[in-house]
Design a protein around this motif. Sequence first.
Motif, PDB file in Angstrom:
ATOM      1  N   LYS A  18      27.244  61.134  25.169  1.00 24.51           N
ATOM      2  CA  LYS A  18      26.296  60.890  26.254  1.00 24.51           C
ATOM      3  C   LYS A  18      25.032  61.728  26.079  1.00 24.51           C
ATOM      4  N   THR A  20      21.666  62.974  27.870  1.00 21.70           N
ATOM      5  CA  THR A  20      21.083  63.168  29.196  1.00 21.70           C
ATOM      6  C   THR A  20      19.678  63.716  29.038  1.00 21.70           C
ATOM      7  N   ARG A  25      18.296  61.073  33.503  1.00 21.82           N
ATOM      8  CA  ARG A  25      18.773  59.754  33.056  1.00 21.82           C
ATOM      9  C   ARG A  25      19.795  59.922  31.926  1.00 21.82           C
ATOM     10  N   GLN A  26      20.849  59.081  31.959  1.00 26.65           N
ATOM     11  CA  GLN A  26      21.950  59.214  31.012  1.00 26.65           C
ATOM     12  C   GLN A  26      22.126  57.934  30.192  1.00 26.65           C
ATOM     13  N   TYR A  27      22.375  58.115  28.901  1.00 27.80           N
ATOM     14  CA  TYR A  27      22.577  56.998  27.974  1.00 27.80           C
ATOM     15  C   TYR A  27      23.822  57.279  27.135  1.00 27.80           C
ATOM     16  N   PHE A  50      32.771  61.539  32.924  1.00 26.46           N
ATOM     17  CA  PHE A  50      31.439  61.335  33.500  1.00 26.46           C
ATOM     18  C   PHE A  50      31.505  60.153  34.453  1.00 26.46           C
ATOM     19  N   GLN A  54      26.292  56.241  36.619  1.00 30.57           N
ATOM     20  CA  GLN A  54      25.079  56.983  36.304  1.00 30.57           C
ATOM     21  C   GLN A  54      24.530  56.678  34.911  1.00 30.57           C
ATOM     22  N   ILE A  55      25.246  55.857  34.134  1.00 26.81           N
ATOM     23  CA  ILE A  55      24.791  55.527  32.781  1.00 26.81           C
ATOM     24  C   ILE A  55      23.756  54.410  32.846  1.00 26.81           C
ATOM     25  N   GLU A 463      29.105  70.142  26.089  1.00 26.32           N
ATOM     26  CA  GLU A 463      27.699  69.776  26.250  1.00 26.32           C
ATOM     27  C   GLU A 463      26.840  70.712  25.405  1.00 26.32           C
TER      28      GLU A 463
END
Length: 476
Positions: A18, A20, A25-27, A50, A54-55, A463
């Motif tokens: 992921k 961020t 914004r999250q991808y 997660f 929110q993705i 992370e």
Amino acid sequence: MTITFHGAAGTVTGTKHKLTLNDGRQYLLDCGLFQGLGRDTDDLNHDFGFDPTQIEALILSHAHIDHSGLIPRLVREGFKGPIFCTAATRDLAEILLFDSAEIQTYETEHINKRRARRGQPPYEPLYGPEDVKTALELFLTFEYDEWFTVGRGIKACFTNAGHLIGSAAINIIVEEDGETQRVLFSGDVGRHRSVLLPPPAEPHPADYIILESTYGNKHHDIRFNTIEELQGWINRVCVERGGQLVIPAFSVGRTQEVLYALNQLSLEKRLPDIRYFVDSPLSLKATQTIKQYASQFNERLQQVLAIDDDPFDFPGLSYIETVEESRQLVKYEEPCVIISASGTADAGRVRHHINNILGDPKNGVLLVGFCSARSLGGQLLGGEKEVEIFSDAIEVKAEVGQLPGMSAHGDCDDLCRFVSSQDAEKVRAVFLVHGETETQKAFAAKLELKGFKNVVVPAQHQEVVLTSGSKEAEAA
């Protein structure tokens, strides 16, 4: 920007990474199913780590289920963004995901019968066919080397990874806060000497590289002749001993390589005159789909196509489609070769065939791909004298072996070649994923010798902050 490793961290399945951005914004890069991890598998597949709602978007490297298999679950839990991939990946993912949903439905029925007897509440499958259908509506396809917008300030481009028809490395450019950062996700890197596909294309320059490492400490023996070895197994097991040879093979990619090798033996009049079965409706669909993308085959296979319009078919080959036909095949007593999924022998019809033939020394089990140590295939390759199948202890008397030359994953040299176009001095960090821990440690040392100064082996859900300028990546 940060990246969090929610899968394939210290394992070879469950790929999910992921990104961020600074504005939150999250991808997501891939959304794979965990496989072959024993009792931990179910918990890992139920907990993303997660919030799917929110993705913003998902970029998919290829269709294999350990990279795509949790997409319907992601959608079921609220993801509604676009899913970017190549056209071949979309077509293969469709048949793989529907098959996955069908398997889960079938297995859940059996699980719940046992749970009901124990007075336990019913088990819910990860997803069903309707979730797959909804997910497929989100797919958007692009060609190799075609840049597309993923979101505000972020664009991506696919380059051929040479691992599977449609497989891609994902090249990403992120522009935020006046800075530009480039991220490369390798997906799964193919071999430069692939039987079916051209070698991986050169990826774009990157500041950060997420690199698979399945065979990071191994070398495929280029002297190894897969076709000769396969013929030897068939002669020894089926012709000389009158036994049955079971070949666990993933339906997409590996099954086609096995069929291609058998077809070559047939063309050369060297294929033993016995029956050959592919017990997998998915394999039939996958083979038909892959043939639609014949333009993506390598030059050698293009030459074969000039004289043989179907390199995956030959006299004596039969496909088993229905469950009843599969049950009848288990009762078949004549010498034969049975190719069936899954490749690690952890699920699917192949377990029934292995269960049937494992106790007789005249038979054989031939693995043709990577198997984690805890998978059934890994246990067999590890020399276990007894394995558990369908909750029963089965003595291993059949001959067990592996075709080491038949792998769609690049070895250590292939992986190094994949990143050789990068300027090691400018790469701020390399993150090794999709590999086992000891393998990754050895590969990290090799990359460091090649000038990559910051090679990281991330832990599950770790992370990392991707800093700009001269700073290196930092654990958050």
